[in-house]
Scaffold this active site. Sequence first.
Site, mmCIF file in Angstrom:
data_model
loop_
_atom_site.group_PDB
_atom_site.id
_atom_site.type_symbol
_atom_site.label_atom_id
_atom_site.label_comp_id
_atom_site.label_asym_id
_atom_site.label_seq_id
_atom_site.Cartn_x
_atom_site.Cartn_y
_atom_site.Cartn_z
ATOM 1 C CG ASP A 1 -2.268 0.471 1.042
ATOM 2 O OD1 ASP A 1 -2.420 1.355 0.056
ATOM 3 O OD2 ASP A 1 -3.319 0.090 1.788
ATOM 4 C CD GLU B 1 0.215 4.606 -7.603
ATOM 5 O OE1 GLU B 1 -0.698 4.161 -8.177
ATOM 6 O OE2 GLU B 1 0.486 5.831 -7.634
ATOM 7 C CD1 TRP B 2 -4.967 3.203 -3.119
ATOM 8 C CD2 TRP B 2 -3.717 4.950 -2.779
ATOM 9 N NE1 TRP B 2 -4.663 3.009 -1.998
ATOM 10 C CE2 TRP B 2 -3.790 4.378 -1.568
ATOM 11 C CE3 TRP B 2 -3.138 6.186 -2.416
ATOM 12 C CZ2 TRP B 2 -3.076 4.256 -0.330
ATOM 13 C CZ3 TRP B 2 -2.666 6.394 -1.439
ATOM 14 C CH2 TRP B 2 -2.408 5.551 -0.229
ATOM 15 N N GLY B 3 -3.354 4.716 -8.144
ATOM 16 C CA GLY B 3 -3.389 5.411 -9.541
ATOM 17 C C GLY B 3 -2.840 6.857 -9.297
ATOM 18 C CG ASP C 1 -9.523 2.136 -0.846
ATOM 19 O OD1 ASP C 1 -8.643 1.921 -1.623
ATOM 20 O OD2 ASP C 1 -9.725 1.693 0.392
#
Length: 393
Positions: A159, A192-194, A214
């Site tokens: 993460d 890293e969520w883009g 998320d």
Amino acid sequence: MAAFITRMNLRTTSILALALGLVGARRPQARVDNGLALTPPMGWNSWNHFGCNVSESLIRETADSMAANGMRDAGYRYVVIDDCWQVSRAADGTIVADPVRFPHGIGALADYVHSKGLRFGIYTDAGTKTCQGRPGTYGHEVQDARTYASWHVDYVKEDWCNATGLDAPAQYAKFRDALAHSGRPIVFSICEWGHNQPWDWAPTTGNLWRTTDDIEDKWSSMLTNLDISAQHSTIAGPGAWNDPDMLEVGNGGMTDAEYRAHFSLWAIMAAPLMAGNDVRTMSAATKTILQNPEVIAIDQDSLGAQGVIVWEPAPDVQVWSKKLRDGGIAIVLLNRSSTATKISANFWRAGLHVDSARIRDLWTHADLGKFKSDYATTVSGHAVVMLRVAPIT
Ligand code: GLA
């Protein structure tokens, strides 16, 4: 081609792109060279349903269920504990699992999961702390990768919380290299969520990378993640996948028709299929969705193409197409609106250059017959029809 590119460095790949006249199009990328995840990873992850409420008994019971209720045999292999399994570091820096929730330790739990014919995954964070404030891997990358390998871990999700000031490509490359030297093949899931343009570097770093924030268990969130991941279709392929986040199927916030759409869209995007529900108690309807073998086969097709939108006849209506290894295609007719709409797919426009084709409905499991040039049907609101289309030559 993909295996060939894997063995080349980026510079060579660029030269090849030039030679092939691909400049101007997205350049084919080298892929992370660990030989893993040649089809999108499938499994289960604790986060979407259980959050921090993870324990040894939950993971054992989940593995027991997956081995017995058809999930494992449908292809769900990785059982992944997300955040909150770790509490501290020992004096020598070794990461320490919660001794109350995991009284027999992570290694014994991994062995139990393996004894069920499943693989075992774990979660960490590239920063100083995880998103829930547990110890992160920053400064302990090599040590943690070795610890995970000694526990027989098969999959690590990393993460990006508490990483202010760090460089994402560098930190994730550091962990990729630590895993490569751990002595064990380990799938690497970047999360890293883009936020740091992973489409530019993640294919050479991880086997999958989150493209979005998320997911939430609702229709609008599922569509948001779909729309973002759809923009990066050209970089996905065997060993390296866009990850629009884990599945919400069965968690209760959407209708079964919406969950069928969610599952179909993840499959046509060649997304990782990580179930995020309680597989011990799921309903028959949820099980039927998650275990639909014909939809899973589209996701797992060995060509590894990410499907794309080929036509948007109206703002809420999309036709998606994915090329398959056997020369056919999969099609999803998506109705994003709440009212039933007739949707038509043209074979040529969907990338199948033939005049007629044989069509199978992947949710009713019915052969629909031969069709000339187009197939049209009415799709309910917030729903899909998913088809497999085989050329007649
Ligand atoms: C982030 C990730 C989630 C989950 C949580 C755990 O939000 O994106 O998938 O891992 O952290 O804290």
